[in-house]
Design a protein around this motif. Structure first.
Motif, PDB file in Angstrom:
ATOM      1  N   ILE A 149       1.125  -1.033  -0.054  1.00  0.00           N
ATOM      2  CA  ILE A 149       0.254  -0.064   0.163  1.00  0.00           C
ATOM      3  C   ILE A 149       0.627   1.432  -0.376  1.00  0.00           C
ATOM      4  N   GLN A 150       0.422   2.160  -0.872  1.00  0.00           N
ATOM      5  CA  GLN A 150       1.642   3.444  -0.934  1.00  0.00           C
ATOM      6  C   GLN A 150       0.725   4.186  -0.325  1.00  0.00           C
ATOM      7  N   ILE A 151       1.048   4.595   0.631  1.00  0.00           N
ATOM      8  CA  ILE A 151       0.969   6.025   1.618  1.00  0.00           C
ATOM      9  C   ILE A 151      -0.308   6.907   1.601  1.00  0.00           C
ATOM     10  N   GLU A 152       1.335   7.596   0.495  1.00  0.00           N
ATOM     11  CA  GLU A 152       0.213   8.861   0.171  1.00  0.00           C
ATOM     12  C   GLU A 152      -1.490   9.019  -0.782  1.00  0.00           C
ATOM     13  N   LEU A 155      -3.835   7.226   1.999  1.00  0.00           N
ATOM     14  CA  LEU A 155      -3.790   8.108   3.036  1.00  0.00           C
ATOM     15  C   LEU A 155      -5.168   9.952   2.783  1.00  0.00           C
ATOM     16  N   THR A 156      -4.982  10.590   1.415  1.00  0.00           N
ATOM     17  CA  THR A 156      -5.551  10.872   0.679  1.00  0.00           C
ATOM     18  C   THR A 156      -7.103  10.555   0.224  1.00  0.00           C
ATOM     19  N   GLU A 157      -7.189   9.023   0.236  1.00  0.00           N
ATOM     20  CA  GLU A 157      -8.217   8.113  -0.712  1.00  0.00           C
ATOM     21  C   GLU A 157      -9.206   8.374   0.877  1.00  0.00           C
ATOM     22  N   CYS A 158      -8.786   7.904   2.037  1.00  0.00           N
ATOM     23  CA  CYS A 158      -9.500   7.630   2.676  1.00  0.00           C
ATOM     24  C   CYS A 158      -9.835   9.087   3.757  1.00  0.00           C
ATOM     25  N   VAL A 159      -8.713  10.312   3.267  1.00  0.00           N
ATOM     26  CA  VAL A 159      -9.637  11.519   3.826  1.00  0.00           C
ATOM     27  C   VAL A 159     -10.644  12.308   3.102  1.00  0.00           C
ATOM     28  N   LEU A 174      -3.167  16.203   5.764  1.00  0.00           N
ATOM     29  CA  LEU A 174      -2.275  15.265   5.817  1.00  0.00           C
ATOM     30  C   LEU A 174      -0.541  15.696   6.549  1.00  0.00           C
ATOM     31  N   GLU A 175      -0.227  15.220   7.306  1.00  0.00           N
ATOM     32  CA  GLU A 175       0.988  14.937   7.227  1.00  0.00           C
ATOM     33  C   GLU A 175       2.490  13.983   7.497  1.00  0.00           C
ATOM     34  N   LEU A 176       3.173  13.975   5.664  1.00  0.00           N
ATOM     35  CA  LEU A 176       3.791  12.433   6.054  1.00  0.00           C
ATOM     36  C   LEU A 176       4.906  12.520   5.230  1.00  0.00           C
ATOM     37  N   PRO A 177       5.968  11.921   6.043  1.00  0.00           N
ATOM     38  CA  PRO A 177       7.659  11.748   5.479  1.00  0.00           C
ATOM     39  C   PRO A 177       7.363  11.919   3.321  1.00  0.00           C
ATOM     40  N   PRO A 182       6.499   1.818   1.893  1.00  0.00           N
ATOM     41  CA  PRO A 182       4.904   1.444   1.502  1.00  0.00           C
ATOM     42  C   PRO A 182       4.796   0.439   3.179  1.00  0.00           C
ATOM     43  N   LEU A 183       2.885   0.664   3.217  1.00  0.00           N
ATOM     44  CA  LEU A 183       2.600  -0.571   4.324  1.00  0.00           C
ATOM     45  C   LEU A 183       2.578  -2.138   3.506  1.00  0.00           C
ATOM     46  N   ILE A 184       2.991  -3.059   4.137  1.00  0.00           N
ATOM     47  CA  ILE A 184       2.527  -3.956   4.031  1.00  0.00           C
ATOM     48  C   ILE A 184       1.618  -4.712   4.518  1.00  0.00           C
ATOM     49  N   ALA A 185       0.033  -4.653   3.904  1.00  0.00           N
ATOM     50  CA  ALA A 185      -1.554  -4.890   5.393  1.00  0.00           C
ATOM     51  C   ALA A 185      -2.569  -4.748   4.525  1.00  0.00           C
ATOM     52  N   ASP A 186      -3.543  -5.715   4.153  1.00  0.00           N
ATOM     53  CA  ASP A 186      -5.056  -5.553   4.264  1.00  0.00           C
ATOM     54  C   ASP A 186      -5.353  -3.878   3.662  1.00  0.00           C
ATOM     55  N   ARG A 187      -5.274  -4.105   2.583  1.00  0.00           N
ATOM     56  CA  ARG A 187      -5.934  -2.790   2.329  1.00  0.00           C
ATOM     57  C   ARG A 187      -7.206  -2.162   2.733  1.00  0.00           C
ATOM     58  N   ARG A 188      -8.074  -3.253   2.879  1.00  0.00           N
ATOM     59  CA  ARG A 188      -8.973  -3.165   2.747  1.00  0.00           C
ATOM     60  C   ARG A 188      -9.823  -3.071   4.826  1.00  0.00           C
ATOM     61  N   SER A 189      -8.900  -3.166   5.072  1.00  0.00           N
ATOM     62  CA  SER A 189      -8.880  -3.886   7.278  1.00  0.00           C
ATOM     63  C   SER A 189      -8.584  -2.351   6.723  1.00  0.00           C
ATOM     64  N   MET A 190      -6.882  -2.002   6.674  1.00  0.00           N
ATOM     65  CA  MET A 190      -6.573  -0.523   6.717  1.00  0.00           C
ATOM     66  C   MET A 190      -7.925   0.510   6.677  1.00  0.00           C
ATOM     67  N   LYS A 191      -8.107  -0.138   5.976  1.00  0.00           N
ATOM     68  CA  LYS A 191      -8.435   1.517   4.896  1.00  0.00           C
ATOM     69  C   LYS A 191     -10.227   2.118   5.837  1.00  0.00           C
ATOM     70  N   GLN A 192     -10.796   0.545   6.554  1.00  0.00           N
ATOM     71  CA  GLN A 192     -11.795   0.719   7.161  1.00  0.00           C
ATOM     72  C   GLN A 192     -11.105   1.130   8.940  1.00  0.00           C
ATOM     73  N   VAL A 193      -9.823   0.810   9.232  1.00  0.00           N
ATOM     74  CA  VAL A 193      -9.214   1.790  10.798  1.00  0.00           C
ATOM     75  C   VAL A 193      -9.137   3.246  10.499  1.00  0.00           C
TER      76      VAL A 193
END
Length: 279
Positions: A149-152, A155-159, A174-177, A182-193
């Motif tokens: 998962i590409q971070i920027e 998170l833009t999509e979530c916002v 957003l404040e990003l480095p 990238p993040l290695i995770a379940d995309r659907r779950s992380m978006k829900q979080v």
């Protein structure tokens, strides 16, 4: 028998003079003569019947609680599935009436009612989805499918998704480095979080307030933070706020929409990934 001649502690069934039997935790040490030869043993026997009975009752109670929890999760899952189909029909027909797709309704009040039906149905469908999520997580049936998962953009999509539902809400930034890994995770779950955390902040932050979403790489883990200038949560409620069906329980919180499942779902999904949620 140990190297020094002592017997390992063991539980043996003994019989009292009355004929009653009891389990005895038995330990013993050898008696030696001046030449060091073993001439006998000194033993200590302790009745552990009450302890064994208590442990058996504890295990039985735990098994009963687990069975009840599984039954509850299965019930919630079944009810949630059964409610989804008619709810989707209600939402679909309400939308058709609201947009007058089959011709004029004839009275503007009917359009207003159709919109109310749609909004109420959408709220109820959200509740059903939350119940289904919490029941599948508790039943251990929520599968985690990890991907890159590409971070920027994530998170833009979530916002965008969170603020679209509350158009006149607080400002979210957003404040990003730079060039984050990238993040290695379940995309659907992380978006829900992230959506649950953002929705919680948007509910309790006034329109003139600010919400800041930050991402920080720490060693081999990512830390995501959603901070706002809203009412806050009473300190005495922080420990239970992420439990199912809990809220902040101030007057302002008790009148807010929602069932208190959002943070519980977020916490469970984070823990499924081996992480932790702190508030």
């Amino acid at each position: 028998i140990k190297a020094d001649g002592c017997l390992e502690p063991l539980i043996i069934t003994y019989r009292r003079k009355t004929g009653e039997t009891f389990p005895g935790d038995t330990v013993s040490s050898p008696l030696r003569d001046p030449q060091g030869e073993v001439i006998g043993f000194v033993g200590v026997i302790r009745d552990v019947g009450a302890r064994i009975a208590a442990e058996r009752e504890r295990l039985e109670a735990l098994e009963m609680a687990e069975d009840a929890n599984r039954a509850k999760s299965a019930f919630l899952a079944n009810v949630s599935h059964d409610l989804r189909t008619p709810l989707n029909a209600v939402l679909g027909f309400a939308e058709i009436i609201k947009q007058q797709l089959l011709g004029p309704v004839g009275h503007p009040k009917y359009i207003e009612y159709a919109e109310d039906i749609r909004d109420s149905g959408a709220y109820l469908l959200d509740l059903v989805n939350d119940l289904l999520d919490i029941s599948t997580i508790e039943a251990g049936q929520r599968a985690i499918r990890r991907e890159i998962i590409q971070i920027e953009p994530f998170l833009t999509e979530c916002v965008k998704a969170a603020t679209a539902r509350i158009a006149d809400g607080a400002t979210v930034s957003l404040e990003l480095p730079e060039n984050p890994m990238p993040l290695i995770a379940d995309r659907r779950s992380m978006k829900q979080v992230v959506l649950n955390l953002l929705s919680n902040s948007l509910k309790f932050t006034p329109a003139e307030g600010k919400i800041v979403v930050t991402a920080l790489r720490e060693a081999k883990r990512w830390r995501f933070c959603v901070a706002d200038t809203g009412k806050g949560i009473p300190r005495e409620n922080l420990e239970k706020i992420a439990s199912a069906f809990e809220r902040g329980q101030t007057n302002a919180y008790s009148t807010a929409d929602g069932t208190g499942l959002g943070l519980a779902i977020a916490k469970s999904l984070v823990e499924l990934h081996g992480g932790e949620l702190s508030i």
